[in-house]
Design an enzyme around this catalytic site. Structure first.
Site, mmCIF file in Angstrom:
data_model
loop_
_atom_site.group_PDB
_atom_site.id
_atom_site.type_symbol
_atom_site.label_atom_id
_atom_site.label_comp_id
_atom_site.label_asym_id
_atom_site.label_seq_id
_atom_site.Cartn_x
_atom_site.Cartn_y
_atom_site.Cartn_z
ATOM 1 N N HIS A 102 10.954 42.506 96.777
ATOM 2 C CA HIS A 102 9.498 42.620 96.955
ATOM 3 C C HIS A 102 8.750 41.434 96.352
ATOM 4 O O HIS A 102 7.600 41.197 96.690
ATOM 5 C CB HIS A 102 8.963 43.991 96.486
ATOM 6 C CG HIS A 102 8.776 44.162 95.008
ATOM 7 N ND1 HIS A 102 9.676 44.838 94.213
ATOM 8 C CD2 HIS A 102 7.783 43.786 94.180
ATOM 9 C CE1 HIS A 102 9.240 44.866 92.969
ATOM 10 N NE2 HIS A 102 8.092 44.232 92.922
ATOM 11 N N ASP A 140 16.749 46.148 95.621
ATOM 12 C CA ASP A 140 15.550 45.307 95.571
ATOM 13 C C ASP A 140 15.841 43.925 94.963
ATOM 14 O O ASP A 140 15.411 43.619 93.860
ATOM 15 C CB ASP A 140 14.461 46.048 94.772
ATOM 16 C CG ASP A 140 13.074 45.489 95.033
ATOM 17 O OD1 ASP A 140 12.962 44.369 95.566
ATOM 18 O OD2 ASP A 140 12.091 46.177 94.691
ATOM 19 N N SER A 178 8.771 42.792 87.307
ATOM 20 C CA SER A 178 9.619 42.858 88.490
ATOM 21 C C SER A 178 10.478 41.605 88.567
ATOM 22 O O SER A 178 9.966 40.494 88.437
ATOM 23 C CB SER A 178 8.773 42.958 89.753
ATOM 24 O OG SER A 178 8.498 44.300 90.007
HETATM 25 N N1 ARG Z 1 6.252 49.848 92.544
HETATM 26 C C1 ARG Z 1 6.801 48.525 92.483
HETATM 27 C C2 ARG Z 1 5.742 47.555 91.958
HETATM 28 O O1 ARG Z 1 4.754 47.978 91.452
HETATM 29 C C3 ARG Z 1 7.367 48.098 93.790
HETATM 30 C C4 ARG Z 1 6.373 47.860 94.881
HETATM 31 C C5 ARG Z 1 6.963 47.332 96.155
HETATM 32 N N2 ARG Z 1 7.594 48.380 96.916
HETATM 33 C C6 ARG Z 1 6.954 49.213 97.790
HETATM 34 N N3 ARG Z 1 7.630 50.164 98.367
HETATM 35 N N4 ARG Z 1 5.676 49.096 98.071
HETATM 36 O O2 ARG Z 1 5.551 46.431 92.289
HETATM 37 N N1 GLU Z 2 7.109 46.732 90.764
HETATM 38 C C1 GLU Z 2 6.374 46.200 89.644
HETATM 39 C C2 GLU Z 2 6.208 44.688 89.710
HETATM 40 O O1 GLU Z 2 6.106 44.133 90.783
HETATM 41 C C3 GLU Z 2 7.020 46.658 88.409
HETATM 42 C C4 GLU Z 2 6.702 48.069 88.260
HETATM 43 C C5 GLU Z 2 5.878 48.321 87.023
HETATM 44 O O2 GLU Z 2 6.542 48.481 85.984
HETATM 45 O O3 GLU Z 2 4.645 48.321 87.088
HETATM 46 O O4 GLU Z 2 6.070 44.008 88.710
#
Ligand code: ARG
Ligand code: GLU
Length: 677
Positions: free
Chosen positions: A86, A212, A612
């Site tokens: 991502h 991921d 991330s």
């Molecule tokens: N929750 C994670 C973050 O905050 C991953 C987001 C990307 N994945 C998704 N299914 N939208 O960045």
């Molecule tokens: N998916 C999040 C990022 O892009 C990390 C998730 C979180 O801990 O907020 O950094």
């Protein structure tokens, strides 16, 4: 009985004080010697100098800030780096076309000549960091002192970039010197059905089975210096790279996350917690629930619309889901009440000192700030979310600048009924929620004229030229006057002018709060001299440590901290987009022997957005995983970390290797990595 009461009272006092507990904290690498004993007691086998050193290669030399808001790690002597799928998503997308759909099918460069350059992408290594508080405060011109320090620190050396950042609410200032590399090439990415497996359904959740990851490589000039893309550049030889632990992790194992957490607010006043859980998050959640439902309804109708709105919907849903977890976590743990109890204790202690009444002064500053802050947030979630309005603004600017405009890119991903129904939600909610007397005169006049958001939408969409790709593409510089009168352009410009007028008020209120928070931070450190305070995250390099551990999300459910390929097969369903795995993965599984293949794991490390892609290291500093998410019951950790609910989610490095070998068949990449046994 009496004993129980005393214990309970003591527990309330302790809870009220919100002390740093097991595994909470995002520590500064240059001060890690202050934590190293605790880390070693928890299983870590290396020394402080192995984590951060300016005299020798240390782990920090294998960690990079990836792009503008993710982390990555170097894993080979030829500059190979891992981050999240991502985090690389938009770059993978830019290389994708109908003939080569790398998002859908994955991408694997089979030799170095096939590695793809990504203009605009950079990675930065932290060269050094240093407490410069005394220099910054000398003479009183903080800003000038910071700029001078930055200029001096970056003056010789290619790609050097320096920033002075306030820490502890500006009680301290640190200089961060980075070396930035700008020729970063895409090396490999799994298909989205692996890299984004589970999609938004599983996002922020456990059990998780997302592969991921994405793989890039740093290129440099022949001397190893940062350079713009050139065919003559060569793979960069890093100061250090991570070795990979193929044995992986077990529940209870020590883990360390080394990366760039974006923003936290751990020493906040109860007013911040109250604003978040009772005002801001509920407003954003409610409005997004309605917008997401509209998008979902149309996306289910047609494949074309699903593609048009999948990325937009994912972004909206990511925050929407996180905030629900945050509100739930704040409420469940009584964080507001705990903060208030803490403030009562603090004021008792502060009586007769210069700090007396400080928490009330902060509360008053919040009262003054909230109307402007809320109004800005409401604007973001409503008028500023109207796609056609934003487009009209962009068209006008393009016409003024270039005298011509092409709307194809916008129309490719826009579906009128979605935007129109969302507009109705946005304007209805805006009217319901805008604080008394703050609505723009334009809004009030339009609602009065049309009687409802529905009737207003009808009129707007009927009269505007912006719904037609043809009409937009035919515009020339001569049409700017006409564009200026278009009702959708008028909408956008009226709202943005109004929003800009709030900025000075908002800035002034914030400027009034900042010195109070600075004082409060300092006072909290004096009030709790026994506590170790880590600075709030601000996208600077930090160390978090903890262990592999599950949690109990609710009564009678215990989550095991490791997921496996078996779970992917259980979720696999060709009918459900988020769970439709590649046929190759089904075939490999059918061969047998892969049931126990680890995929993801949970640990107690304190992380946030920006982490991330961060390397997850074992007790010996070897790579065991890549951080990519948190569990949603624990997302309140940005305001208050709770050890029973806060877990980070990592990709097990063994699944990454499994995918490279079996799906990508890119063994040349495995060959350049180093494994510890
Ligand atoms: N929750 C994670 C973050 O905050 C991953 C987001 C990307 N994945 C998704 N299914 N939208 O960045
Ligand atoms: N998916 C999040 C990022 O892009 C990390 C998730 C979180 O801990 O907020 O950094």
């Amino acid at each position: 009985m009496r004993k129980t009461i005393i214990t309970a009272a003591a527990a309330i006092l302790l809870l009220g004080a919100l002390p740093v507990r097991a595994d909470e904290g995002m520590w500064l690498p240059c001060l890690i010697s202050q934590r190293i004993e605790d880390m070693q007691a928890k299983g870590f086998k290396l020394d402080a100098e192995d984590i951060y050193s300016i005299n020798k290669a240390s782990l920090k030399d294998a960690v990079v800030l990836f792009g503008s808001g993710c982390t990555g790690e170097v894993v080979s002597p030829d500059g190979l780096i891992f981050t999240n799928h991502h985090c690389g998503y938009s770059f993978i997308q830019r290389h994708s076309s109908v003939e080569h759909d790398y998002l859908k099918d994955g991408f694997w460069a089979m030799d170095r000549s096939e590695e793809l350059p990504n203009p605009g992408l950079s990675v930065s290594f932290l060269e050094r960091m240093e407490d410069v508080t005394d220099i910054v405060l000398k003479g009183g011109d903080v800003r000038a002192n910071c700029r001078a320090l930055e200029k001096e620190a970056a003056k010789d050396g290619a790609g050097l970039r320096a920033r002075v950042e306030p820490l502890y609410h500006a009680n301290r200032y640190y200089l961060f010197v980075y070396r930035e590399y700008r020729d970063i090439r895409l090396v490999g990415a799994p298909p989205s059905s692996i890299g984004k497996f589970g999609g938004d359904t599983d996002n922020w959740m456990w059990p998780r089975h997302t592969g991921d990851f994405a793989i890039f490589r740093i290129y440099a000039d022949k001397d190893g210096n940062p350079a713009e893309y050139s065919a003559d550049n060569v793979p960069y030889t890093p100061k250090n790279y991570l070795k990979i632990n193929r044995k992986g992790v077990q529940p209870g194992d020590f883990t360390m996350v080394f990366g760039f957490p974006g923003r936290t607010n751990e020493y906040a006043h109860s007013a911040e917690v109250g604003y978040t859980q009772d005002i801001s998050d509920p407003m954003k959640i409610d409005i997004r629930t309605q917008r997401l439902a509209i998008q979902k309804k149309y996306m289910a109708q047609e494949q074309k619309i699903r593609i048009q709105y999948s990325a937009k919907s994912a972004t909206i849903a990511n925050g929407w889901k996180k905030w629900q977890g945050e509100v739930g976590g704040l409420r469940r743990n009584g964080i507001l009440e705990r903060k208030k109890a803490f403030e009562t204790g603090f004021e008792k202690w502060a009586k007769g000192t210069a700090y007396e009444g400080l928490t009330d002064r902060i509360a008053a500053a919040y009262d003054a700030l909230v109307p402007a802050r809320f109004t800005r947030e409401l604007y973001q979630e409503t008028a500023a979310a109207f796609e056609l309005g934003n487009f009209a603004g962009n068209v006008f600017n393009a016409l003024k600048k270039d005298g011509t405009v092409n709307g194809d890119g916008f129309f490719k991903n826009w579906y009128e009924p979605v935007d129109r129904e969302c507009f109705i939600v946005e304007m209805t909610e805006f009217g319901k929620r805008i604080p008394e007397g703050r609505a723009p005169a334009y809004y009030t006049a339009q609602m009065k004229k049309y009687g409802s958001a529905e009737a207003w939408a009808d009129a707007l969409f009927k009269k505007t030229l912006f719904t037609s790709n043809e009409k937009v593409n035919a515009l020339t510089a001569k049409d700017t006057a006409r564009v200026k009168k278009d009702p959708v352009y008028v909408f956008a410009s009226e709202f943005s002018t109004w929003a800009a007028e709030i900025t000075p008020e908002y800035a002034k209120r914030n400027a009034a709060l900042a010195p109070l928070m600075k004082e409060y931070m300092k006072a909290q450190m004096e009030y709790q001299p026994e506590k170790d305070f880590y600075p709030d995250a601000n996208l600077t390099l930090r160390v978090a440590y903890g262990k592999v551990q599950g949690y109990r999300p609710s009564d009678a459910i215990d989550y095991y901290p490791v997921s496996t390929l078996k779970g992917i097969i259980e979720k696999d369903n060709p009918e459900i987009f988020d769970y439709n795995i590649p046929q190759l993965l089904r075939d490999i599984y059918a061969e047998g022997g892969h049931d126990g293949q680890p995929v993801c794991f949970l640990a107690t490390n304190h992380t946030t957005g920006g982490n991330s892609g961060s390397p997850v290291l074992d007790a010996g500093g070897n790579l065991v995983g890549i951080n990519f998410d948190r569990v949603w019951e624990g997302t309140m950790s940005d305001l208050a970390f709770d050890p029973s609910f806060c877990r980070n989610i990592s990709l097990d490095v063994r699944y990454l290797l499994f995918v490279i070998e079996n799906i990508g068949k890119a063994t040349r990449l495995i060959d350049e990595m180093t494994f510890v046994e």
